[in-house]
Design a protein around this motif. Sequence first.
Motif, PDB file in Angstrom:
ATOM      1  N   ALA A 140       3.823  -6.783   4.596  1.00 43.81           N
ATOM      2  CA  ALA A 140       3.779  -5.503   3.681  1.00 43.81           C
ATOM      3  C   ALA A 140       3.938  -4.376   4.515  1.00 43.81           C
ATOM      4  N   LEU A 141       4.004  -3.372   3.721  1.00 40.22           N
ATOM      5  CA  LEU A 141       3.918  -1.914   4.234  1.00 40.22           C
ATOM      6  C   LEU A 141       2.736  -1.613   4.641  1.00 40.22           C
ATOM      7  N   ASP A 142       2.684  -1.049   5.815  1.00 36.53           N
ATOM      8  CA  ASP A 142       1.251  -0.516   6.209  1.00 36.53           C
ATOM      9  C   ASP A 142       1.056   0.885   5.799  1.00 36.53           C
ATOM     10  N   ASP A 143       0.010   1.631   5.926  1.00 39.71           N
ATOM     11  CA  ASP A 143      -0.505   2.770   5.337  1.00 39.71           C
ATOM     12  C   ASP A 143       0.563   3.963   5.403  1.00 39.71           C
ATOM     13  N   SER A 144       1.002   4.088   6.867  1.00 42.24           N
ATOM     14  CA  SER A 144       1.875   5.238   6.951  1.00 42.24           C
ATOM     15  C   SER A 144       3.308   4.758   6.195  1.00 42.24           C
ATOM     16  N   ALA A 145       3.611   3.619   6.176  1.00 47.34           N
ATOM     17  CA  ALA A 145       4.992   3.370   5.474  1.00 47.34           C
ATOM     18  C   ALA A 145       4.845   3.450   4.017  1.00 47.34           C
ATOM     19  N   GLN A 146       3.763   3.259   3.553  1.00 44.98           N
ATOM     20  CA  GLN A 146       3.254   3.457   2.035  1.00 44.98           C
ATOM     21  C   GLN A 146       3.359   5.028   1.558  1.00 44.98           C
ATOM     22  N   LYS A 147       2.755   5.820   2.576  1.00 40.97           N
ATOM     23  CA  LYS A 147       2.776   7.346   2.445  1.00 40.97           C
ATOM     24  C   LYS A 147       4.095   7.886   2.275  1.00 40.97           C
ATOM     25  N   ARG A 148       4.775   7.361   3.308  1.00 41.65           N
ATOM     26  CA  ARG A 148       6.213   7.768   3.525  1.00 41.65           C
ATOM     27  C   ARG A 148       7.092   7.350   2.334  1.00 41.65           C
ATOM     28  N   LEU A 149       6.796   6.281   1.780  1.00 36.99           N
ATOM     29  CA  LEU A 149       7.589   5.731   0.357  1.00 36.99           C
ATOM     30  C   LEU A 149       7.241   6.773  -0.756  1.00 36.99           C
ATOM     31  N   TRP A 150       5.945   7.097  -0.918  1.00 38.56           N
ATOM     32  CA  TRP A 150       5.666   8.010  -1.883  1.00 38.56           C
ATOM     33  C   TRP A 150       6.180   9.298  -1.797  1.00 38.56           C
ATOM     34  N   LYS A 151       6.650   9.694  -0.515  1.00 41.67           N
ATOM     35  CA  LYS A 151       7.218  10.856  -0.387  1.00 41.67           C
ATOM     36  C   LYS A 151       8.468  11.081  -0.793  1.00 41.67           C
ATOM     37  N   VAL A 152       9.272   9.865  -0.065  1.00 41.70           N
ATOM     38  CA  VAL A 152      10.583   9.679  -0.518  1.00 41.70           C
ATOM     39  C   VAL A 152      11.151   9.735  -1.868  1.00 41.70           C
ATOM     40  N   ILE A 153      10.320   8.767  -2.732  1.00 43.33           N
ATOM     41  CA  ILE A 153      10.724   8.766  -4.195  1.00 43.33           C
ATOM     42  C   ILE A 153      10.289   9.706  -4.948  1.00 43.33           C
ATOM     43  N   ASP A 154       9.637  10.569  -4.718  1.00 43.92           N
ATOM     44  CA  ASP A 154       9.204  11.738  -5.699  1.00 43.92           C
ATOM     45  C   ASP A 154      10.384  12.234  -6.215  1.00 43.92           C
ATOM     46  N   VAL A 155      10.282  12.723  -7.490  1.00 46.80           N
ATOM     47  CA  VAL A 155      11.426  13.091  -8.242  1.00 46.80           C
ATOM     48  C   VAL A 155      11.816  14.424  -7.571  1.00 46.80           C
ATOM     49  N   HIS A 156      11.019  15.295  -6.967  1.00 44.35           N
ATOM     50  CA  HIS A 156      11.278  16.564  -6.551  1.00 44.35           C
ATOM     51  C   HIS A 156      11.706  16.552  -4.740  1.00 44.35           C
ATOM     52  N   SER A 157      11.685  15.368  -4.536  1.00 40.49           N
ATOM     53  CA  SER A 157      11.651  15.464  -2.881  1.00 40.49           C
ATOM     54  C   SER A 157      13.250  15.592  -2.637  1.00 40.49           C
ATOM     55  N   PRO A 158      13.098  16.159  -1.330  1.00 41.28           N
ATOM     56  CA  PRO A 158      14.749  16.478  -1.013  1.00 41.28           C
ATOM     57  C   PRO A 158      15.287  15.142  -0.331  1.00 41.28           C
ATOM     58  N   LEU A 159      14.263  14.249  -0.120  1.00 40.94           N
ATOM     59  CA  LEU A 159      14.742  12.921   0.578  1.00 40.94           C
ATOM     60  C   LEU A 159      15.032  11.840  -0.496  1.00 40.94           C
ATOM     61  N   ASN A 160      14.720  12.124  -1.619  1.00 40.51           N
ATOM     62  CA  ASN A 160      15.182  11.189  -2.692  1.00 40.51           C
ATOM     63  C   ASN A 160      16.736  10.867  -2.792  1.00 40.51           C
ATOM     64  N   PRO A 161      16.774   9.742  -2.406  1.00 45.88           N
ATOM     65  CA  PRO A 161      18.368   9.189  -2.753  1.00 45.88           C
ATOM     66  C   PRO A 161      19.200   9.141  -3.965  1.00 45.88           C
ATOM     67  N   TRP A 162      18.490   9.447  -4.855  1.00 45.06           N
ATOM     68  CA  TRP A 162      19.238   9.227  -6.179  1.00 45.06           C
ATOM     69  C   TRP A 162      19.793  10.311  -6.849  1.00 45.06           C
ATOM     70  N   ASN A 163      20.754  10.333  -7.609  1.00 45.33           N
ATOM     71  CA  ASN A 163      21.297  11.401  -8.294  1.00 45.33           C
ATOM     72  C   ASN A 163      21.033  11.180  -9.792  1.00 45.33           C
ATOM     73  N   GLY A 164      20.987  12.587 -10.539  1.00 46.63           N
ATOM     74  CA  GLY A 164      20.426  12.431 -11.869  1.00 46.63           C
ATOM     75  C   GLY A 164      19.023  12.424 -12.319  1.00 46.63           C
ATOM     76  N   GLU A 165      18.606  13.247 -13.158  1.00 42.85           N
ATOM     77  CA  GLU A 165      17.183  13.232 -13.477  1.00 42.85           C
ATOM     78  C   GLU A 165      16.858  11.746 -14.243  1.00 42.85           C
ATOM     79  N   HIS A 166      17.465  11.163 -14.780  1.00 42.89           N
ATOM     80  CA  HIS A 166      17.003   9.798 -15.278  1.00 42.89           C
ATOM     81  C   HIS A 166      16.871   8.713 -14.198  1.00 42.89           C
ATOM     82  N   ALA A 167      17.961   8.723 -13.319  1.00 37.96           N
ATOM     83  CA  ALA A 167      17.703   7.718 -12.344  1.00 37.96           C
ATOM     84  C   ALA A 167      16.433   7.988 -11.225  1.00 37.96           C
TER      85      ALA A 167
END
Length: 422
Positions: free
Chosen positions: A199-226
């Motif tokens: 499982a992801l530990d606490d730090s990895a979970q926090k990092r995941l929430w930060k990366v997938i945030d719709v407005h995050s510059p780390l978000n790897p997906w293009n397009g609003e819907h995606a």
Amino acid sequence: MAEDFAIRNTIFESGERFPILVNACTGIPLFDATVFTLSHVRARNRASATIEAVLRALKVFQLFCDQHRIVLSDRMRAGRLLELGELDALVRTCRLPMYVIQVKTDPGPHRFPRAPVPLERYRGPVQKAAPEVAGNFAGVRIRYIRDFIGWLVDRLVLSLDVQHPTRAALLDVKQMVVSGLTARIPTGKGRNSPHGRRALDDSAQKRLWKVIDVHSPLNPWNGEHARVRNELIVRWFMSLGIRRGELLGVKVTDLNFRTGDVFIARRADDRSDPRPHQPNTKTHDRTLPISTDLARRTHQYILGQRRRYPAARKHPFLFVANGGAPFSLRGLNAIFVALRDPSSGLPIVHPHILRHTNNYNFSRLADEQGMRPEVEKKIRSQMMGWSETSATAERYTRRETERKAREASLELQDRMLNPRDE
């Protein structure tokens, strides 16, 4: 030239998916593989995913035979099957990823009689750098190939007269080949290995929430819907611990926003599902609660993103691809491939890791609430869709016990280095 093979999915009028192993160049189904899956697998009401797993194993066997110029039908008529060295080579082939097997396939002329090959050729050194699949995955391939060879021999034997000269020889060699393959099946249980899924530990979970945030510059997906859809998908996995097929099978009508829950249903051979590879639910039907936040995000996705696509009105499935078609397993897998970018700072993440993470978080909650082990097991089984008698829940409990044992051991070692004052 050596042939290549592919698995094609046929959708019957009833909605049933039936995979077929075909020659990739001609599109013609392989007769023996098709009859075997019809009579030996489909006749026992096995799921289409199981049939496809059988055909993937038979594809490995067919590529192996082409590579070594083995025409099994000719050998059986002569009362022979596989030699000892060929059994070892076949098992080694079953341990390789499919793309490696296809590259290794002999590109030269094939299906010609070959001269006897020394046993040392098959026992030669294996490249240490060659990638290998998990032991349990290789074991599944070997079992299906073993059953297929036994079925081929039985079919031929039943067509022979009792006094036929090759009948007794075929039965003897079948027994040796079947027992030889059985003895070579890997015994390791990959799920319980020390390097199994974690499982992801606490730090990895926090990092995941930060990366997938719709407005995050780390978000790897293009397009609003995606971005909106993919963040919501990760939240569904993390919140509910469901499998890929369960998530992709959710329909808008399965959601009850008034009561705050979702119905996870088994819908094998659903006629309303246009996807050739239908995502299936492996576990029991169940109703799961969804939080106010998850319900709000899902409702916003339906009204703000999904309804933009006219094609989405033609089917009931919740998650859609860009364009409105039901989201596919391949598209879902691509989400987690994008998360493997080194710049994200994340460990390897995929849906089953998030399922383990959901169980890890539940174990911590059970500890905080002082939940009794038997109650914890029943609740976990209900959440995951297992029967109450299933031992699967114990696997997660055992991993949590291992984690606690590790923490206790480290604390004891720290006390040895820094003894407390009397």
